[in-house]
Design an enzyme around this catalytic site. Structure first.
Site, PDB file in Angstrom:
ATOM      1  N   ARG A  52       0.893  -1.319  -0.130  1.00  0.00           N
ATOM      2  CA  ARG A  52       0.397  -0.454   0.038  1.00  0.00           C
ATOM      3  C   ARG A  52       0.778   1.152  -0.068  1.00  0.00           C
ATOM      4  O   ARG A  52       0.340   1.990  -0.824  1.00  0.00           O
ATOM      5  CB  ARG A  52      -1.180  -0.084   1.117  1.00  0.00           C
ATOM      6  CG  ARG A  52      -1.928   1.161   1.042  1.00  0.00           C
ATOM      7  CD  ARG A  52      -3.027   0.892   1.871  1.00  0.00           C
ATOM      8  NE  ARG A  52      -3.235   0.474   3.091  1.00  0.00           N
ATOM      9  CZ  ARG A  52      -2.947   0.459   4.064  1.00  0.00           C
ATOM     10  NH1 ARG A  52      -2.312   1.726   4.306  1.00  0.00           N
ATOM     11  NH2 ARG A  52      -2.984  -0.383   5.222  1.00  0.00           N
ATOM     12  N   TYR A 105     -11.333  22.734 -12.732  1.00  0.00           N
ATOM     13  CA  TYR A 105     -12.052  21.388 -12.952  1.00  0.00           C
ATOM     14  C   TYR A 105     -13.330  21.467 -11.817  1.00  0.00           C
ATOM     15  O   TYR A 105     -13.279  21.271 -10.752  1.00  0.00           O
ATOM     16  CB  TYR A 105     -11.362  19.904 -12.629  1.00  0.00           C
ATOM     17  CG  TYR A 105     -11.719  18.822 -12.630  1.00  0.00           C
ATOM     18  CD1 TYR A 105     -12.247  18.705 -14.353  1.00  0.00           C
ATOM     19  CD2 TYR A 105     -11.726  17.981 -11.628  1.00  0.00           C
ATOM     20  CE1 TYR A 105     -12.669  17.771 -14.522  1.00  0.00           C
ATOM     21  CE2 TYR A 105     -12.013  16.745 -12.115  1.00  0.00           C
ATOM     22  CZ  TYR A 105     -12.531  16.375 -13.151  1.00  0.00           C
ATOM     23  OH  TYR A 105     -13.325  15.278 -12.999  1.00  0.00           O
ATOM     24  N   ASP A 178      -3.014  22.935  -9.887  1.00  0.00           N
ATOM     25  CA  ASP A 178      -3.311  22.706 -10.362  1.00  0.00           C
ATOM     26  C   ASP A 178      -2.885  22.558 -12.069  1.00  0.00           C
ATOM     27  O   ASP A 178      -2.739  23.611 -12.228  1.00  0.00           O
ATOM     28  CB  ASP A 178      -4.467  21.659 -10.643  1.00  0.00           C
ATOM     29  CG  ASP A 178      -5.235  20.561 -11.911  1.00  0.00           C
ATOM     30  OD1 ASP A 178      -4.582  20.552 -12.411  1.00  0.00           O
ATOM     31  OD2 ASP A 178      -6.601  20.853 -11.252  1.00  0.00           O
ATOM     32  N   LYS A 203      -4.109  12.844 -17.922  1.00  0.00           N
ATOM     33  CA  LYS A 203      -4.331  13.428 -19.219  1.00  0.00           C
ATOM     34  C   LYS A 203      -3.016  13.464 -20.050  1.00  0.00           C
ATOM     35  O   LYS A 203      -2.022  12.879 -20.538  1.00  0.00           O
ATOM     36  CB  LYS A 203      -4.444  14.516 -18.967  1.00  0.00           C
ATOM     37  CG  LYS A 203      -5.711  15.394 -17.710  1.00  0.00           C
ATOM     38  CD  LYS A 203      -6.802  14.547 -18.456  1.00  0.00           C
ATOM     39  CE  LYS A 203      -8.068  14.580 -17.431  1.00  0.00           C
ATOM     40  NZ  LYS A 203      -9.531  13.901 -17.619  1.00  0.00           N
TER      41      LYS A 203
HETATM   42  N1  PLP Z   1      -7.605  18.833 -12.659  1.00  0.00           N
HETATM   43  C1  PLP Z   1      -7.846  18.620 -14.056  1.00  0.00           C
HETATM   44  C2  PLP Z   1      -7.623  20.240 -14.746  1.00  0.00           C
HETATM   45  C3  PLP Z   1      -8.541  18.179 -14.717  1.00  0.00           C
HETATM   46  O1  PLP Z   1      -8.863  18.931 -16.036  1.00  0.00           O
HETATM   47  C4  PLP Z   1      -8.944  16.760 -14.341  1.00  0.00           C
HETATM   48  C5  PLP Z   1      -9.861  15.790 -15.200  1.00  0.00           C
HETATM   49  O2  PLP Z   1     -10.211  15.947 -16.277  1.00  0.00           O
HETATM   50  C6  PLP Z   1      -8.765  16.598 -12.414  1.00  0.00           C
HETATM   51  C7  PLP Z   1      -7.999  17.092 -12.375  1.00  0.00           C
HETATM   52  C8  PLP Z   1      -9.492  15.051 -12.332  1.00  0.00           C
HETATM   53  O3  PLP Z   1      -8.590  14.212 -13.014  1.00  0.00           O
HETATM   54  P1  PLP Z   1      -9.095  12.369 -12.794  1.00  0.00           P
HETATM   55  O4  PLP Z   1     -10.539  12.613 -13.452  1.00  0.00           O
HETATM   56  O5  PLP Z   1      -8.052  11.028 -12.762  1.00  0.00           O
HETATM   57  O6  PLP Z   1      -9.362  12.766 -11.155  1.00  0.00           O
END
Ligand code: PLP
Length: 384
Positions: A52, A105, A178, A203
């Site tokens: 883990r 997001y 982010d 992504k």
């Molecule tokens: N941050 C951004 C800018 C995103 O576009 C996304 C998903 O589209 C996330 C976070 C969340 O990622 P995940 O879908 O891998 O949980």
């Protein structure tokens, strides 16, 4: 020659150049064991105890990510971008104040408004590209975290990371960024003063739309970073070894993919700006974009693979345009080698700052002439 002298793209291309000591394989094996042998004196001299928290394939992938982000305290992989992002908030304490980007997001915004608030975090949302608004929102002593997404999804507003870090630090808070839509090829937030950088590695870092993963990278190995490690270990949020291997394979080509994708995104943004059926193009590489000057300062090797267009004719024309693409794939997500188009407002729902005439475009590695031709015919069909 020490590995420190190689360019990050060289180190990433060889996943840090590690050779398997037993077989001399240039691609290291995937470690799948969930448990490890204890020493005769009852210790664990290998540093591996249980799957883990401990997995060599995960650690190898983390070392590539830490190198790319210049993360002196290292990187931690999670089972998704959301698992990585929420671990940062879960490392805070009930009652702590947070300031977060208004444009971000949507699923994280929804989680902050529901789960994080239920758990006792006090959260204010501001346009973090407006530094005066950010400064007014932080509460010295009470604010423990500023969370900024830049470029922010799906309007691609740009937060000045160095200035935001200064504001956060003066208030006694940390800055987490982010950076999913920039990637370390374009921006390395830790070098600009951020404390933590997060990516949905689902992504562009992976780049092939076949892994769901998240990563956090940190500048300082301090008490807060150790809280984040405790959260991941306790909640079991670690990424699996197979996904870590695939992600590491994706990272080997990150630079070439990113360069192609951003060059095509820039080309499309410029051409679509002159398209009679497009009212507005949102892309930080365009001089008319409100965040362009800051983006030009804090991004390099281009302005990223994401852009949005607002079409003439409103929501109905936008949805009809998306219905007529051929090469573009009508799907959510971003950052893969295949180009995607999405009517964003209908996914984000009520409370979204996303205009209803907006289509979000994730630029892949297809021929840019084909991408433009596909959008051009879809726009014409969408307005027919
Ligand atoms: N941050 C951004 C800018 C995103 O576009 C996304 C998903 O589209 C996330 C976070 C969340 O990622 P995940 O879908 O891998 O949980």
């Amino acid at each position: 020659m020490s590995t420190k002298s190689w360019n990050p793209r060289s180190l990433a291309a060889q996943a840090m150049g590690k050779i398997d000591p037993q077989t001399r394989a240039v691609v290291p094996p995937i470690h799948i064991s969930t448990t490890y042998i204890r020493d005769e004196d009852n210790g664990y001299s290998s540093g591996f105890i249980y799957g883990r928290p401990d997995n060599e394939t995960v650690r190898e992938c983390e070392s590539v990510l830490a190198m790319l982000e210049e993360a002196t305290a290292g990187a931690l992989l999670f089972g998704s971008g959301m698992a990585a992002a929420t671990a940062v908030f879960q490392a805070l304490s009930p009652g702590d104040h947070v300031v977060a980007s208004k444009v971000m997001y949507w699923a994280l915004r929804a989680w902050l408004l529901t789960e994080a608030t239920r758990w006792g975090l006090k959260i204010d949302f501001v346009e973090t590209d407006d530094l005066a608004a950010l400064k007014a929102a932080v509460k010295p002593g009470a604010t423990k975290l500023v969370w900024a997404e830049t470029p922010s999804n799906p309007l691609w507003t740009i937060t000045d990371i160095a200035a935001a870090a200064e504001i956060a630090h003066q208030a006694g808070a940390k800055l987490a960024v982010d950076s999913t839509c920039a990637s370390p090829v374009h921006t390395r937030p830790l070098t600009l003063g951020a404390d933590i950088v997060m990516h949905a590695a689902t992504k562009v870092l992976n780049g092939h739309s076949d892994v769901v993963a998240g990563v956090l990278c940190a500048r300082e190995d301090d008490e807060f970073w150790n809280r984040v490690k405790t959260v991941r270990k306790g909640q079991g949020g670690i990424l699996g070894p197979f996904e870590s291997y695939l992600l590491m394979r994706g990272l080997r080509t990150l630079h070439v993919r990113q360069e192609r994708q951003s060059a095509s995104a820039m080309d499309l943004a410029q051409r679509l700006s002159a398209h009679p059926l497009v009212a507005r193009v949102l892309y930080p590489g365009l001089p008319q974009h409100p965040g362009h000057d800051i983006a030009a300062r804090q991004m390099e090797n281009g302005f990223g693979y994401m852009l949005s267009v607002q079409v003439t004719g409103g929501e109905a024309a936008a949805i009809k345009t998306a219905a007529h693409v051929g090469l573009y794939k009508r799907a959510t997500s971003l950052g893969g080698v295949e180009s995607l188009i999405e009517h964003r407002a209908s996914i984000e729902g009520a409370g979204s700052p996303c205009p209803t005439d907006l289509l979000r475009l994730s630029t892949g590695i297809e021929h840019v002439e084909d991408l433009y031709a596909d959008l051009d015919q879809a726009l014409k069909a969408g307005h027919g």
